[in-house]
Enzyme design. Sequence first.
Site, mmCIF file in Angstrom:
data_model
loop_
_atom_site.group_PDB
_atom_site.id
_atom_site.type_symbol
_atom_site.label_atom_id
_atom_site.label_comp_id
_atom_site.label_asym_id
_atom_site.label_seq_id
_atom_site.Cartn_x
_atom_site.Cartn_y
_atom_site.Cartn_z
ATOM 1 N N CYS A 1 -12.292 -0.492 -5.066
ATOM 2 C CA CYS A 1 -12.811 -0.881 -3.758
ATOM 3 C C CYS A 1 -13.766 0.176 -3.219
ATOM 4 O O CYS A 1 -14.175 0.122 -2.074
ATOM 5 C CB CYS A 1 -11.685 -1.183 -2.783
ATOM 6 S SG CYS A 1 -10.210 -0.267 -3.093
ATOM 7 N N THR B 1 -11.754 -2.279 6.142
ATOM 8 C CA THR B 1 -12.699 -1.198 6.450
ATOM 9 C C THR B 1 -13.144 -1.289 7.914
ATOM 10 O O THR B 1 -13.192 -0.285 8.620
ATOM 11 C CB THR B 1 -13.915 -1.281 5.502
ATOM 12 O OG1 THR B 1 -13.427 -1.176 4.161
ATOM 13 C CG2 THR B 1 -14.906 -0.164 5.761
ATOM 14 N N GLN C 1 -2.301 -2.130 1.107
ATOM 15 C CA GLN C 1 -1.591 -2.279 -0.172
ATOM 16 C C GLN C 1 -0.095 -2.472 0.021
ATOM 17 O O GLN C 1 0.653 -2.575 -0.962
ATOM 18 C CB GLN C 1 -1.852 -1.064 -1.078
ATOM 19 C CG GLN C 1 -3.319 -0.828 -1.404
ATOM 20 C CD GLN C 1 -3.902 -1.842 -2.402
ATOM 21 O OE1 GLN C 1 -3.187 -2.671 -2.978
ATOM 22 N NE2 GLN C 1 -5.198 -1.800 -2.591
ATOM 23 N N HIS D 1 -8.424 -10.240 1.098
ATOM 24 C CA HIS D 1 -8.620 -10.418 -0.349
ATOM 25 C C HIS D 1 -7.613 -9.667 -1.213
ATOM 26 O O HIS D 1 -7.594 -9.843 -2.424
ATOM 27 C CB HIS D 1 -10.072 -10.090 -0.745
ATOM 28 C CG HIS D 1 -10.452 -8.647 -0.693
ATOM 29 N ND1 HIS D 1 -10.501 -7.871 -1.811
ATOM 30 C CD2 HIS D 1 -10.811 -7.845 0.338
ATOM 31 C CE1 HIS D 1 -10.900 -6.640 -1.465
ATOM 32 N NE2 HIS D 1 -11.087 -6.611 -0.171
ATOM 33 N N ASN E 1 -3.361 3.220 -2.811
ATOM 34 C CA ASN E 1 -4.003 2.215 -3.657
ATOM 35 C C ASN E 1 -4.191 2.646 -5.107
ATOM 36 O O ASN E 1 -4.435 1.806 -5.962
ATOM 37 C CB ASN E 1 -5.355 1.818 -3.052
ATOM 38 C CG ASN E 1 -6.215 3.018 -2.710
ATOM 39 O OD1 ASN E 1 -5.789 3.910 -1.992
ATOM 40 N ND2 ASN E 1 -7.415 3.051 -3.237
ATOM 41 N N THR F 1 -19.103 -14.286 16.409
ATOM 42 C CA THR F 1 -18.514 -15.615 16.238
ATOM 43 C C THR F 1 -17.406 -15.568 15.184
ATOM 44 O O THR F 1 -17.612 -15.015 14.104
ATOM 45 C CB THR F 1 -19.607 -16.626 15.825
ATOM 46 O OG1 THR F 1 -20.642 -16.559 16.796
ATOM 47 C CG2 THR F 1 -19.058 -18.041 15.746
ATOM 48 N N SER G 1 -6.010 -6.596 4.783
ATOM 49 C CA SER G 1 -7.200 -7.188 4.183
ATOM 50 C C SER G 1 -6.842 -8.511 3.506
ATOM 51 O O SER G 1 -5.859 -8.576 2.760
ATOM 52 C CB SER G 1 -7.741 -6.195 3.157
ATOM 53 O OG SER G 1 -8.799 -6.770 2.447
HETATM 54 N N1 PLP Z 1 -7.552 0.564 2.398
HETATM 55 C C1 PLP Z 1 -7.012 0.483 1.167
HETATM 56 C C2 PLP Z 1 -5.739 1.204 0.884
HETATM 57 C C3 PLP Z 1 -7.614 -0.285 0.173
HETATM 58 O O1 PLP Z 1 -7.054 -0.366 -1.038
HETATM 59 C C4 PLP Z 1 -8.813 -0.971 0.484
HETATM 60 C C5 PLP Z 1 -9.470 -1.715 -0.610
HETATM 61 O O2 PLP Z 1 -10.557 -2.118 -0.629
HETATM 62 C C6 PLP Z 1 -9.346 -0.875 1.780
HETATM 63 C C7 PLP Z 1 -8.684 -0.089 2.706
HETATM 64 C C8 PLP Z 1 -10.595 -1.614 2.200
HETATM 65 O O3 PLP Z 1 -10.326 -2.960 2.376
HETATM 66 P P1 PLP Z 1 -11.486 -4.057 2.627
HETATM 67 O O4 PLP Z 1 -12.063 -4.363 1.293
HETATM 68 O O5 PLP Z 1 -10.786 -5.228 3.233
HETATM 69 O O6 PLP Z 1 -12.450 -3.459 3.574
#
Ligand code: PLP
Length: 371
Positions: free
Chosen positions: A321, A72, A182, A204, A148, A239, A202
């Site tokens: 998300c 994000t 994704q 996670h 996603n 940081t 990302s």
């Molecule tokens: N873009 C896509 C396609 C996602 O599936 C997600 C899922 O959360 C994000 C962006 C946002 O990622 P993050 O949680 O690392 O901000």
Amino acid sequence: MEYRYFDNAATTRICDRALEAYEECSRRYFANPSSRHVEGRESRELVTKCRQRIASVLSVQPQSLFFTSGATESIGLVMSSLLWAKRPGRILISSIEHEAVSSWAPILTEKGWKVETLSAPGGFVSPEELERKLDRDVRLVAIMSVNNVLGTVQDTKNLVRIVREKEKEYGRPIFYFADSVQALGKTDFSLKDLDVDGASFSGHKIHGPRGIGLLYLKKGQLQVLSHGGGQEGGIRGGTENTPAIAALAAAFEELEKEDREKITAFNRATREVCRRLSMPVLTPEENSTPYILSVVTKYPSEVALRMLQDLGCLVSSGSACSANERGKAEALLRSAGFGKYAGNTIRISFSRDNTMDDVEVLSSALEEINA
Ligand code: PLP
């Protein structure tokens, strides 16, 4: 109750190596990488090495990678940079972008940008529509690599080619941004082959920790709005999150453990059950990742989610998300032309942690809710 986890597109379990790297770094490299003393220098070295290791997995230059707090933020850095423009132009955004991208549309519109949507019937952006809409005023195109909710994989190479041709014709740069959260590990993804200008990742989503992500910038520079201590080449001050950076590097290296054949077998087995139960699968068989399946149930998605949970299987009623997971997934499905199914769709998403035994439990659960 032991739950079988099929919500890996929302987040994945952190892998052991990433967790160990996180812990080791927290204990041994706690010094601030900007400190001049010996321990600060060691932390700096660690950050540099991690960037190199990730760059090597992605086959790109380390200078093109910037650590952020997640996708994000990576996306926000790019989209907000447009606010510097003295004369706003046009931008093209696919209709199936994650809110991390699409939520910028009203902001940029307010600041004078003309934001146009590229439709994505069935989850695919049409190259013809992109070509038609690319006029001299377009400064940025944002088309995600893998969706996603539907798992559709765009033909990014071709879409970028069209943009490059227009760039030549107009004699001005057009920034191609591919949210690739994704795509990593879930497809044959190669930044080198794709020639995009920017991409987001990302931690996670790839068995790394939360709160860490990456921004890839082909040219390694961007005029950003957010400023601070000059870290990350001035693109993302603050940081450095050294433990998360160390864990991210480990998670990237662990991507070699992804076994697409295994996941494809899970996907096939689940599709077969859905076929028997007459449950429509919205994810196309071609040009999609095997990790994500959008499936229509005869119940409202929230109800189906609860019923499957009671049978030990955790799925998503959309895109977890976002805070309003169901609403957002429904809007996305509608924009992909699946409006009539939007309220009844669940997302099943696999990871390398799943086993065929999990998939059998899921198959029985799907059978039971359809009995
Ligand atoms: N873009 C896509 C396609 C996602 O599936 C997600 C899922 O959360 C994000 C962006 C946002 O990622 P993050 O949680 O690392 O901000």
